[in-house]
Design a protein around this motif. Sequence first.
Motif, mmCIF file in Angstrom:
data_model
loop_
_atom_site.group_PDB
_atom_site.id
_atom_site.type_symbol
_atom_site.label_atom_id
_atom_site.label_comp_id
_atom_site.label_asym_id
_atom_site.label_seq_id
_atom_site.Cartn_x
_atom_site.Cartn_y
_atom_site.Cartn_z
ATOM 1 N N UNK A 1 -5.821 18.258 6.176
ATOM 2 C CA UNK A 1 -6.773 18.487 6.965
ATOM 3 C C UNK A 1 -6.567 17.800 8.311
ATOM 4 N N UNK A 2 -5.574 16.920 8.567
ATOM 5 C CA UNK A 2 -5.230 16.373 9.707
ATOM 6 C C UNK A 2 -4.381 17.249 10.549
ATOM 7 N N UNK A 3 -3.509 18.137 9.862
ATOM 8 C CA UNK A 3 -2.639 19.065 10.570
ATOM 9 C C UNK A 3 -3.396 20.470 10.840
ATOM 10 N N UNK A 4 -4.306 20.610 10.151
ATOM 11 C CA UNK A 4 -5.201 21.944 10.533
ATOM 12 C C UNK A 4 -6.306 21.672 11.222
ATOM 13 N N UNK A 5 -6.793 20.583 11.739
ATOM 14 C CA UNK A 5 -7.805 20.244 12.614
ATOM 15 C C UNK A 5 -7.832 20.957 13.828
ATOM 16 N N UNK A 6 -6.724 21.489 14.507
ATOM 17 C CA UNK A 6 -6.601 22.114 15.803
ATOM 18 C C UNK A 6 -6.297 23.669 15.337
ATOM 19 N N UNK A 7 -6.595 24.063 14.276
ATOM 20 C CA UNK A 7 -6.095 25.518 13.786
ATOM 21 C C UNK A 7 -6.959 26.368 14.454
ATOM 22 N N UNK A 8 -6.422 27.645 14.922
ATOM 23 C CA UNK A 8 -7.203 28.630 15.528
ATOM 24 C C UNK A 8 -8.186 29.313 14.630
ATOM 25 N N UNK A 9 -9.361 29.739 14.917
ATOM 26 C CA UNK A 9 -10.303 30.216 14.255
ATOM 27 C C UNK A 9 -9.620 31.521 13.404
ATOM 28 N N UNK A 10 -9.972 31.845 12.332
ATOM 29 C CA UNK A 10 -9.589 33.199 11.555
ATOM 30 C C UNK A 10 -9.664 34.549 12.648
ATOM 31 N N UNK A 11 -8.728 35.199 12.776
ATOM 32 C CA UNK A 11 -8.641 36.259 13.477
ATOM 33 C C UNK A 11 -8.515 36.185 14.840
ATOM 34 N N UNK B 1 0.780 -0.978 -0.248
ATOM 35 C CA UNK B 1 -0.084 -0.109 -0.095
ATOM 36 C C UNK B 1 0.871 1.407 0.004
ATOM 37 N N UNK B 2 0.812 1.822 -1.238
ATOM 38 C CA UNK B 2 1.693 3.230 -1.378
ATOM 39 C C UNK B 2 1.096 4.475 -1.327
ATOM 40 N N UNK B 3 1.708 5.419 -0.628
ATOM 41 C CA UNK B 3 1.067 6.828 -0.535
ATOM 42 C C UNK B 3 1.913 7.796 -1.040
ATOM 43 N N UNK B 4 1.350 8.943 -1.612
ATOM 44 C CA UNK B 4 2.145 10.038 -2.138
ATOM 45 C C UNK B 4 1.741 11.268 -1.378
ATOM 46 N N UNK B 5 2.611 12.115 -1.312
ATOM 47 C CA UNK B 5 2.400 13.475 -0.415
ATOM 48 C C UNK B 5 3.006 14.545 -1.428
ATOM 49 N N UNK B 6 2.539 15.676 -1.453
ATOM 50 C CA UNK B 6 3.109 16.766 -1.950
ATOM 51 C C UNK B 6 3.407 17.565 -0.661
ATOM 52 N N UNK B 7 4.534 17.427 -0.246
ATOM 53 C CA UNK B 7 5.118 17.973 0.936
ATOM 54 C C UNK B 7 5.190 19.415 0.858
ATOM 55 N N UNK B 8 5.552 20.159 -0.335
ATOM 56 C CA UNK B 8 5.630 21.354 -0.554
ATOM 57 C C UNK B 8 4.233 22.098 -0.363
ATOM 58 N N UNK B 9 3.323 21.535 -0.837
ATOM 59 C CA UNK B 9 1.847 22.114 -0.535
ATOM 60 C C UNK B 9 1.413 21.719 0.905
ATOM 61 N N UNK B 10 1.633 20.830 1.306
ATOM 62 C CA UNK B 10 1.371 20.689 2.886
ATOM 63 C C UNK B 10 2.076 21.686 3.947
ATOM 64 N N UNK B 11 3.395 21.882 3.471
ATOM 65 C CA UNK B 11 4.117 22.831 4.263
ATOM 66 C C UNK B 11 3.497 24.317 4.099
ATOM 67 N N UNK B 12 3.141 24.502 3.037
ATOM 68 C CA UNK B 12 2.593 26.078 2.656
ATOM 69 C C UNK B 12 1.128 25.904 3.258
ATOM 70 N N UNK B 13 0.319 24.981 3.236
ATOM 71 C CA UNK B 13 -1.117 24.917 3.862
ATOM 72 C C UNK B 13 -1.202 24.603 5.306
ATOM 73 N N UNK B 14 -0.136 24.271 5.893
ATOM 74 C CA UNK B 14 -0.356 24.167 7.450
ATOM 75 C C UNK B 14 -0.332 25.403 7.879
ATOM 76 N N UNK B 15 -1.394 25.620 9.109
ATOM 77 C CA UNK B 15 -1.524 26.748 9.629
ATOM 78 C C UNK B 15 -0.576 27.279 10.453
ATOM 79 N N UNK B 16 0.123 26.584 11.192
ATOM 80 C CA UNK B 16 1.318 27.047 11.754
ATOM 81 C C UNK B 16 2.495 27.412 10.902
#
Length: 205
Positions: A182-192, A23-38
């Motif tokens: 989605x997993x990384x940003x599930x605990x992201x603070x609300x906007x503002x 079972x093989x998975x692929x990830x766009x780490x560049x996109x993940x890094x950019x979209x991570x709320x932190x």
Amino acid sequence: MIRCAFIALSLAASFTLQAADLKIGVIDMSKVFQEFHKTKSAAEKYKGNYEKAAQEMQERQAVYKNLATEAQKLQKIAQDPIITPEQRNKHAAELGEKVKEIRSMEMEMQEFAERRQTQLKQEDMQIRKGLYEEILVVVRDKSKADGFDLVFDKTGVSLSTIPIILHVKEGAATEMTDQLIVELNKNAPPPGAEPAKAAAEEAKK
């Protein structure tokens, strides 16, 4: 000879069957890094530090400009043919001291610029390292939980800057990028949300 060929074919077939079961998975780490709320909040913090350094540099430049203006005035006075030799010597001495101030200021500005540039670069590297380490923890946990045998970064490149993954057959690997975001940003603070409040809520979890 025939036996050796048979063994080789058997091993190849076995390997093919085992690979097909992976079972093989692929990830766009560049996109993940950019979209991570932190990553976004870290970028805002870095921007603030950069602007602070720029403001400090502008303040030094203002002081330098004033010193240069004062030096020009002293030079003009020292060259005035009307004043007495004593006055000329006095203003020339003042001009010499002012020039020393200017040279010292130039060195201080250069050292400050180099020091702050190094600090900002190191800070950026440390922030990125910390964020990637946090992302990798989530990648490994999710990969184990979902039963993946292998997970690749499809944006990764080799030392020769050639993409490591050159081709993936359609359906042969699962695209995990959006799920991971989605997993990384599930605990992201609300906007503002205020940074301090958001950090305190994150610490409680």
